[in-house]
Design a protein around this motif. Structure first.
Motif, PDB file in Angstrom:
ATOM      1  N   GLU A  40       0.811  -1.215   0.000  1.00 12.74           N
ATOM      2  CA  GLU A  40       0.000   0.000   0.000  1.00 12.74           C
ATOM      3  C   GLU A  40       0.848   1.270   0.000  1.00 12.74           C
ATOM      4  O   GLU A  40       0.516   2.238  -0.685  1.00 12.74           O
ATOM      5  CB  GLU A  40      -0.930  -0.011   1.222  1.00 12.74           C
ATOM      6  N   ASN A  41       1.937   1.276   0.747  1.00 15.13           N
ATOM      7  CA  ASN A  41       2.754   2.486   0.882  1.00 15.13           C
ATOM      8  C   ASN A  41       4.044   2.390   0.080  1.00 15.13           C
ATOM      9  O   ASN A  41       4.554   1.307  -0.187  1.00 15.13           O
ATOM     10  CB  ASN A  41       3.103   2.717   2.356  1.00 15.13           C
ATOM     11  N   ASP A  42       4.558   3.566  -0.294  1.00 14.93           N
ATOM     12  CA  ASP A  42       5.849   3.643  -0.971  1.00 14.93           C
ATOM     13  C   ASP A  42       6.954   3.124  -0.067  1.00 14.93           C
ATOM     14  O   ASP A  42       6.832   3.154   1.165  1.00 14.93           O
ATOM     15  CB  ASP A  42       6.183   5.095  -1.327  1.00 14.93           C
ATOM     16  N   CYS A  43       8.037   2.696  -0.678  1.00 21.13           N
ATOM     17  CA  CYS A  43       9.214   2.291   0.097  1.00 21.13           C
ATOM     18  C   CYS A  43       9.915   3.550   0.641  1.00 21.13           C
ATOM     19  O   CYS A  43       9.599   4.673   0.245  1.00 21.13           O
ATOM     20  CB  CYS A  43      10.176   1.480  -0.772  1.00 21.13           C
ATOM     21  N   ALA A  44      10.881   3.359   1.533  1.00 22.69           N
ATOM     22  CA  ALA A  44      11.590   4.483   2.155  1.00 22.69           C
ATOM     23  C   ALA A  44      12.276   5.354   1.099  1.00 22.69           C
ATOM     24  O   ALA A  44      12.252   6.589   1.184  1.00 22.69           O
ATOM     25  CB  ALA A  44      12.609   3.970   3.168  1.00 22.69           C
ATOM     26  N   PHE A  45      12.884   4.729   0.085  1.00 23.70           N
ATOM     27  CA  PHE A  45      13.559   5.482  -0.979  1.00 23.70           C
ATOM     28  C   PHE A  45      12.576   6.396  -1.702  1.00 23.70           C
ATOM     29  O   PHE A  45      12.851   7.581  -1.916  1.00 23.70           O
ATOM     30  CB  PHE A  45      14.229   4.522  -1.974  1.00 23.70           C
ATOM     31  N   CYS A  46      11.424   5.865  -2.084  1.00 20.04           N
ATOM     32  CA  CYS A  46      10.425   6.675  -2.784  1.00 20.04           C
ATOM     33  C   CYS A  46       9.911   7.811  -1.899  1.00 20.04           C
ATOM     34  O   CYS A  46       9.690   8.924  -2.381  1.00 20.04           O
ATOM     35  CB  CYS A  46       9.264   5.811  -3.256  1.00 20.04           C
ATOM     36  N   ASN A  47       9.718   7.539  -0.623  1.00 17.88           N
ATOM     37  CA  ASN A  47       9.283   8.596   0.295  1.00 17.88           C
ATOM     38  C   ASN A  47      10.276   9.748   0.318  1.00 17.88           C
ATOM     39  O   ASN A  47       9.891  10.922   0.301  1.00 17.88           O
ATOM     40  CB  ASN A  47       9.082   8.056   1.706  1.00 17.88           C
ATOM     41  N   ILE A  48      11.565   9.422   0.338  1.00 20.29           N
ATOM     42  CA  ILE A  48      12.594  10.467   0.336  1.00 20.29           C
ATOM     43  C   ILE A  48      12.560  11.222  -0.987  1.00 20.29           C
ATOM     44  O   ILE A  48      12.585  12.458  -1.011  1.00 20.29           O
ATOM     45  CB  ILE A  48      13.988   9.857   0.591  1.00 20.29           C
ATOM     46  N   MET A  49      12.505  10.484  -2.096  1.00 14.96           N
ATOM     47  CA  MET A  49      12.509  11.133  -3.410  1.00 14.96           C
ATOM     48  C   MET A  49      11.273  12.015  -3.600  1.00 14.96           C
ATOM     49  O   MET A  49      11.361  13.096  -4.181  1.00 14.96           O
ATOM     50  CB  MET A  49      12.587  10.086  -4.525  1.00 14.96           C
ATOM     51  N   LYS A  50      10.138  11.581  -3.108  1.00 19.42           N
ATOM     52  CA  LYS A  50       8.909  12.358  -3.268  1.00 19.42           C
ATOM     53  C   LYS A  50       8.798  13.514  -2.279  1.00 19.42           C
ATOM     54  O   LYS A  50       7.892  14.337  -2.391  1.00 19.42           O
ATOM     55  CB  LYS A  50       7.694  11.440  -3.162  1.00 19.42           C
ATOM     56  N   SER A  51       9.725  13.604  -1.346  1.00 19.92           N
ATOM     57  CA  SER A  51       9.694  14.705  -0.382  1.00 19.92           C
ATOM     58  C   SER A  51      10.341  15.973  -0.932  1.00 19.92           C
ATOM     59  O   SER A  51      10.262  17.033  -0.312  1.00 19.92           O
ATOM     60  CB  SER A  51      10.366  14.289   0.933  1.00 19.92           C
ATOM     61  N   HIS A  52      10.968  15.894  -2.107  1.00 18.56           N
ATOM     62  CA  HIS A  52      11.611  17.047  -2.746  1.00 18.56           C
ATOM     63  C   HIS A  52      10.892  17.350  -4.059  1.00 18.56           C
ATOM     64  O   HIS A  52      10.681  16.436  -4.866  1.00 18.56           O
ATOM     65  CB  HIS A  52      13.089  16.760  -3.016  1.00 18.56           C
ATOM     66  N   PRO A  53      10.494  18.610  -4.287  1.00 17.13           N
ATOM     67  CA  PRO A  53       9.694  18.947  -5.472  1.00 17.13           C
ATOM     68  C   PRO A  53      10.285  18.479  -6.804  1.00 17.13           C
ATOM     69  O   PRO A  53       9.568  17.948  -7.651  1.00 17.13           O
ATOM     70  CB  PRO A  53       9.600  20.470  -5.421  1.00 17.13           C
ATOM     71  N   ALA A  54      11.582  18.661  -6.997  1.00 18.63           N
ATOM     72  CA  ALA A  54      12.193  18.305  -8.290  1.00 18.63           C
ATOM     73  C   ALA A  54      12.124  16.801  -8.548  1.00 18.63           C
ATOM     74  O   ALA A  54      11.778  16.363  -9.651  1.00 18.63           O
ATOM     75  CB  ALA A  54      13.635  18.790  -8.350  1.00 18.63           C
ATOM     76  N   THR A  55      12.447  16.016  -7.545  1.00 22.76           N
ATOM     77  CA  THR A  55      12.416  14.568  -7.747  1.00 22.76           C
ATOM     78  C   THR A  55      10.985  14.036  -7.725  1.00 22.76           C
ATOM     79  O   THR A  55      10.687  13.054  -8.401  1.00 22.76           O
ATOM     80  CB  THR A  55      13.289  13.836  -6.707  1.00 22.76           C
TER      81      THR A  55
END
Length: 65
Positions: A40-55
């Motif tokens: 259901e939830n993104d992995c830790a890597f995706c959470n980090i990447m999605k926390s920055h507007p550019a990524t």
């Protein structure tokens, strides 16, 4: 056009795909709104990447492709 499917069977298929590949499976509608995912939830890597507007924009672009 409306697409119909058996949700419980699709969830089981998504789970099997994840168990075999280790890759999260996400199903989007035609407006790119998430319908189902496993897990259901993104992995830790995706959470980090999605926390920055550019990524996050790059992730959204990849999802649409």
């Amino acid at each position: 056009m409306s697409l119909t499917f058996n949700v419980s069977e699709l969830e089981e298929l998504m789970k099997s795909f994840y168990m075999l590949s280790g890759i999260r499976f996400v199903l989007f509608d035609d407006t790119f709104k998430q319908i189902l995912s496993y897990p259901e939830n993104d992995c830790a890597f995706c959470n980090i990447m999605k926390s920055h507007p550019a990524t996050r924009r790059k992730c959204n672009y990849a999802d649409k492709r």
